[in-house]
Enzyme design. Structure first.
Site, PDB file in Angstrom:
ATOM      1  CG  HIS A 129      -5.010  -0.932  -0.224  1.00  0.00           C
ATOM      2  ND1 HIS A 129      -4.418  -2.062   0.157  1.00  0.00           N
ATOM      3  CD2 HIS A 129      -6.161  -1.215  -0.763  1.00  0.00           C
ATOM      4  CE1 HIS A 129      -5.451  -3.082  -0.222  1.00  0.00           C
ATOM      5  NE2 HIS A 129      -6.555  -2.274  -0.546  1.00  0.00           N
TER       6      HIS A 129
ATOM      7  CG  ASP B  84      -1.350  -3.088   1.503  1.00  0.00           C
ATOM      8  OD1 ASP B  84      -1.679  -1.987   1.806  1.00  0.00           O
ATOM      9  OD2 ASP B  84      -2.105  -3.731   0.860  1.00  0.00           O
TER      10      ASP B  84
ATOM     11  CB  SER C  68      -8.920  -4.469   0.563  1.00  0.00           C
ATOM     12  OG  SER C  68      -8.593  -4.532  -0.541  1.00  0.00           O
TER      13      SER C  68
END
Length: 471
Positions: free
Chosen positions: A113, A143, A219
């Site tokens: 993402h 992911d 992230s």
């Protein structure tokens, strides 16, 4: 009581002997025995690991359409969907995240993402060097994404993968990333939970939960153990305010390592096929089967000639473990098989008639039988513009739906269409059209080729049947 403060021994050695801390060195387990030990620092570990954690900046062009005079539903009801819409405008969106260098020639792992749909990827190192990066592989189901830095760099600082299966609740961990774009930031905490499967972030769920502060921008960053090894890639937080609330989640290094190996081998990431459908063992099921506690997966149906069938599984069996690792639920089972990859066998432990036994389970890819035959429906009908395909074990696994489903599923729906107004969404399964059963895409082709002034659709959405009449 906290079980491990592994860093204590390392820093004590540093203070007494002056010996430098080495990433990955073996440290003795201990607990603080004095005030001096409690005041010891993470600095040697961070100093060794931080150069391998990078900042990732991406750019992508987003197209938006302004609302036009003919966008009114009343116009489109009477004059159809071919009326001109508003103007299309383009704007550039910038985003940021973090990544970890895992090979000295510039291989970087991050979250999918972080780089999804990016037209430009820029990687900035801790020493301010900058590189363009190309995408080697991305996998939405986990992911995760793997990048290669341009310019063929050599001897870059790297981090090694640790054993995420060796983690215990209470272990100390350190998170490194770039939250809110303020620059590289280090936070510390403990492992708050393991094998968290109720977090709907990826299809293969078995997350490490930590209270180390993780915020937007973290992230793709590293979650480190006290040996300075990557035990997870930070991927999400639970937050009501947008900031850290002490509940962060990381993808275990066992899965990350499998994805990196697949990318370096130049092969698409394939996950083993279960070959059966089942349900989590609840307390009621556990009591009915005279199990000591809930846990495992109850087998309900077997796919003929699939790996479960060939292994000798039957309906009513309970899968308890894979290769000696306990299985808590269906998501945990999928994760355990996924990190093993395609090829070879796994040993699964089952409960049958109150007795435990082991079976050899072949790790094979799900077959695409029947072929997907993806097709966009044309003509004048409620499904006009909708993209459909045939379900198979391979397609079902790809879409993240039960692999025992058959028939035809909707995968794309145009935003400006009758199907959208009828609330037909991706994931909708077509069961009947005008009284005719739908078993394949060819059935839909044949039915819609016969124009009709009235349409009767029977659909299944989120496990519920729905009937739509259109005139």
């Amino acid at each position: 009581m906290m079980k491990k403060i592994i860093l204590g021994g390392a820093v004590a050695a540093l203070l007494v002997t002056g010996a430098p801390y080495q990433v990955g060195q073996s440290l003795a387990e201990t607990v603080p025995a004095s005030r001096e030990q409690i005041q010891l620092s993470f600095a040697p570990l961070v100093k060794a690991a931080a150069p391998s954690v990078v900042n990732i900046y991406t750019k992508k062009v987003v197209k938006t359409r302004t609302r036009g005079p003919f966008d009114d539903p009343l116009f489109r009801r009477f004059f159809g969907n071919n009326l001109p819409g508003g103007r299309v405008r383009e704007r550039v969106m910038n985003s940021l995240g973090s990544g970890v260098i895992v090979r000295g020639n510039g291989i970087v792992v991050t979250n999918n993402h972080v780089i999804e749909d990016a037209q430009e990827i820029r990687v900035v190192m801790n020493d301010r060097r900058e590189f363009d990066a190309e995408l080697l592989m991305t996998d939405k189901r986990t992911d995760l994404a793997v990048l290669k830095l341009s310019g063929d760099p050599k001897d870059l600082p790297t981090l090694k993968f640790g054993d995420s299966d060796a983690l215990e609740v209470g272990d100390l961990v350190v998170a490194i990333g770039n939250p809110f774009g303020v620059g590289q930031t280090v936070t510390s905490g403990i492992v708050s939970g393991l094998a968290r499967t109720s977090v709907g972030i990826t299809d293969y769920r078995s997350f490490i939960q930590t209270d180390a502060a993780i915020n937007p921008g973290n992230s793709g960053g590293a979650l480190l153990n006290m040996k300075g090894q990557v035990v997870g890639i930070n991927t999400a937080i639970f937050s009501k305010s947008g900031g850290s609330m002490g509940i962060g989640f990381a993808i275990p290094s066992s899965m990350v390592n499998a994805v990196v190996k697949s990318a370096l081998a130049g092969k698409p990431l394939m996950h083993p096929w279960l070959g059966f459908s089942g349900r989590d063992v609840t307390n009621d099921i556990a009591e009915a089967l005279n199990m000591g506690r809930p846990g495992g997966v109850l087998v309900e149906s077997i796919y003929a000639n699939g790996p479960a069938d060939k292994a000798g599984l039957v309906a009513g069996d309970v899968v308890l473990g894979v290769n000696g690792r306990e299985i808590e639920d269906a998501q945990n089972l999928r994760f355990r098989l996924a990190i093993l990859g395609i090829g070879g066998d796994a040993e699964i432990e089952i409960l049958r008639d109150g007795k435990k036994r082991n079976l050899e389970f072949s790790l094979v890819a799900p077959p695409e039988d029947p072929p997907r035959d993806e097709w966009t429906v044309g003509g004048t009908n409620p499904l006009s513009g909708v993209t459909i395909l045939n379900l198979s074990p391979a397609v079902s696994d790809e879409l993240g739906v039960p692999t025992d489903l058959h028939g035809v599923m909707v995968v794309k729906v145009p935003s400006r269409s009758l199907a959208t107004r009828l609330q037909i969404t991706p994931g909708t399964q077509l069961l009947e059209i005008n009284g005719h059963e739908v078993a394949s895409v060819d059935d839909v082709r044949e039915i819609v080729s016969d124009p009709s002034g009235e349409w009767l659709l029977v659909l299944e959405q989120n496990g519920r049947k729905r009937t739509i009449e259109v005139r």
